[in-house]
Design an enzyme around this catalytic site. Structure first.
Site, short mmCIF file in Angstrom:
data_model
loop_
_atom_site.label_atom_id
_atom_site.label_comp_id
_atom_site.label_asym_id
_atom_site.label_seq_id
_atom_site.Cartn_x
_atom_site.Cartn_y
_atom_site.Cartn_z
N GLY A 64 0.80 -1.20 0.00
CA GLY A 64 0.00 0.00 0.00
C GLY A 64 0.84 1.26 0.00
O GLY A 64 1.80 1.38 0.74
N THR A 65 0.46 2.17 -0.84
CA THR A 65 1.16 3.44 -0.84
C THR A 65 0.48 4.38 -1.81
O THR A 65 -0.38 3.97 -2.58
CB THR A 65 2.62 3.24 -1.26
OG1 THR A 65 3.41 4.29 -0.78
CG2 THR A 65 2.76 3.18 -2.76
N THR A 66 0.84 5.67 -1.74
CA THR A 66 0.53 6.59 -2.82
C THR A 66 1.75 7.44 -3.08
O THR A 66 2.30 8.04 -2.15
CB THR A 66 -0.62 7.54 -2.44
OG1 THR A 66 -1.68 6.80 -1.89
CG2 THR A 66 -1.10 8.31 -3.64
N LYS B 77 10.00 6.73 1.46
CA LYS B 77 9.71 6.14 0.16
C LYS B 77 10.39 6.86 -0.98
O LYS B 77 10.09 6.59 -2.15
CB LYS B 77 8.20 6.12 -0.08
CG LYS B 77 7.50 5.27 0.95
CD LYS B 77 6.05 5.05 0.62
CE LYS B 77 5.37 4.38 1.78
NZ LYS B 77 3.96 4.14 1.55
#
Lengths: 165, 271
Positions: free
Chosen positions: B67-69, B100
């Site tokens: 999960g990430t954006t 990130k």
């Protein structure tokens, strides 16, 4: 889009067949209430009635796999939008969306929605959402039916073609 | 000597213990000490089958960190890079301040989405390759070449279960550069990308607010907004927004703001 009463619309998506079947069932029952009692169900009451029916069928042999949005205008409470999913969860929300398009449009609605939008601003916000779908959504959705509900009832707005840009 | 390298021909026939590594690790630099040209894979193990057995159908359930954006876009005054900071392992939040963005060098940045381990490892390897390039050729590596190195690394291990979606951003002789590279080996140049499971929400906000002639402050705000709204809707994104601005003379770190505070600021009066 199903007209439940003069000021209530039900939007229904999901499994083929289930959608029309369930929506028409709700539609006829809302009309029946009006005939029996002489006055219409309020949007809140209609939403809860719909949810109850969906919940009752959920654990039967024939559950309805439909996602719904119920929109209406109440004389005392004003406009109301109810979000309902196929597990019969009900939530009153300022804006809502179902389906894959929701992934793209919800953030736009989050970003630009204000409770005191004018009619023109609201239509512009809707256009922004449709432009985004036109740009990023994998399916080509050539046109949308748009309706507006206010104190005077349901109004058809011009079909918005999504061909710009 | 290139043909000799590629063919793997060992002219050093007397291979004793403590073998002499006469050939420099030119092409084998990420083959982890294997003597001939091959990709290092455990013998007898099919990685993709192994990974399938770890997904929930077969009992053992290992959730990879997915999960990430992250988002990045080019505009008149450079490239804006914005990422969230949540590292999730299934339902568990492993870290709320994961980093990130890898600062490869003062003029190259790489973002990470997908499996945290894969991203960190391969982008660090990319950083090493970029440094080696500079030492060998006495000039900086271009963004195009750097992204190509990464995508070739991915192509080598295609089908073996790597999971990485990355954006390589930099400023080189051709101007600002932005490339999207992923574990399939896709490499795309573009003006705007967003990766991770919150990417659709970020696209919505950035597409509707983007103008080519934005001021720098407006661009910062757009990047912040994109991540904030995506973390608001996506369960697997959150933490803080790390915002970078790639300029002609290198990148600067603009800010690091908590998303819940941002959302409260944006939605004042709505709660």
């Amino acid at each position: 889009m199903f007209k439940l009463s003069e000021k209530i619309l039900l939007l229904c998506v999901g499994e083929a067949g289930d959608t029309v079947q369930f929506a028409e069932y709700i539609q006829k029952n809302v009309q029946l209430y009006k005939m029996r009692n002489g006055y219409e169900l309020s949007p809140a009451a209609a939403a809860n009635f719909t949810r109850k029916n969906l919940a009752d069928y959920l654990r039967s042999r024939t559950p309805y796999h439909v996602n719904l949005l119920l929109a209406g205008y109440d004389e005392t409470d004003g406009p109301g939008l109810y979000y309902m999913d196929y597990l019969s969860a009900l939530a009153k929300a300022p804006f809502a969306a179902h389906g894959y398009g929701a992934f793209l449009t919800l953030s736009i609605l989050d970003r630009y929605y204000r409770p005191d939008l004018t009619r023109e601003e609201a239509v512009d916000l809707l256009k922004k959402c449709l432009e985004e779908l036109n740009k990023r959504f994998i399916l080509n959705l050539p046109s949308f039916t748009v309706r507006l509900i206010d104190k005077d009832g349901i109004h058809d707005m011009e079909k918005l073609p999504v061909g710009r840009k | 000597m290139a043909l000799l390298d590629v063919s793997g021909y060992k002219y050093n026939s007397a291979s004793q213990f403590g073998f002499k590594q006469t050939l420099l690790d030119r092409s084998n630099h990420y083959s982890f000490g294997t003597k001939c040209q091959e990709f290092a894979v455990p013998v007898g193990v099919d990685p993709s089958k192994f990974l399938k057995s770890c997904s929930c159908e077969d009992g053992v359930c290992i959730d990879l960190n997915h999960g990430t954006t992250t988002l990045a876009f080019k505009f008149r005054h450079g490239v804006i890079v914005a990422v969230d900071s949540r590292a999730s392992a299934g339902k568990y939040i492993a870290s709320k301040e994961a980093n990130k963005v890898i600062e490869i060098n003062p003029y190259l940045l790489g973002t990470m989405s997908g499996s945290a381990a894969d991203c960190q490892y391969w982008e660090r390897l990319l950083a090493k390759e970029c440094r080696l390039y500079k030492l060998r050729n006495k000039q900086r590596i271009s963004v195009s070449a750097a992204s190509k190195l990464l995508s070739n690394m991915m192509l080598g291990y295609r089908g073996m279960g790597l999971s990485m979606g990355s954006m390589i951003c930099g400023w080189d002789k051709q101007g600002p550069g932005l490339y999207y590279v992923d574990d399939n080996g896709t490499r795309l140049s573009g003006r705007m990308f967003s990766t991770g499971c919150g990417n659709s929400y970020a696209y919505g906000v950035v597409d509707s607010g983007y103008r080519e002639d934005m001021t720098v402050e407006e661009a910062y705000e757009l990047g912040r907004r994109g991540i904030a709204h995506a973390t608001h809707r996506d369960a697997y994104s959150g933490g803080v927004v790390n915002l970078y601005h790639m300029q002609e003379d290198g990148w600067i770190k603009v800010c690091k703001e908590d998303v819940s505070e941002l959302i409260h600021r944006y939605k004042k009066g709505m709660f």
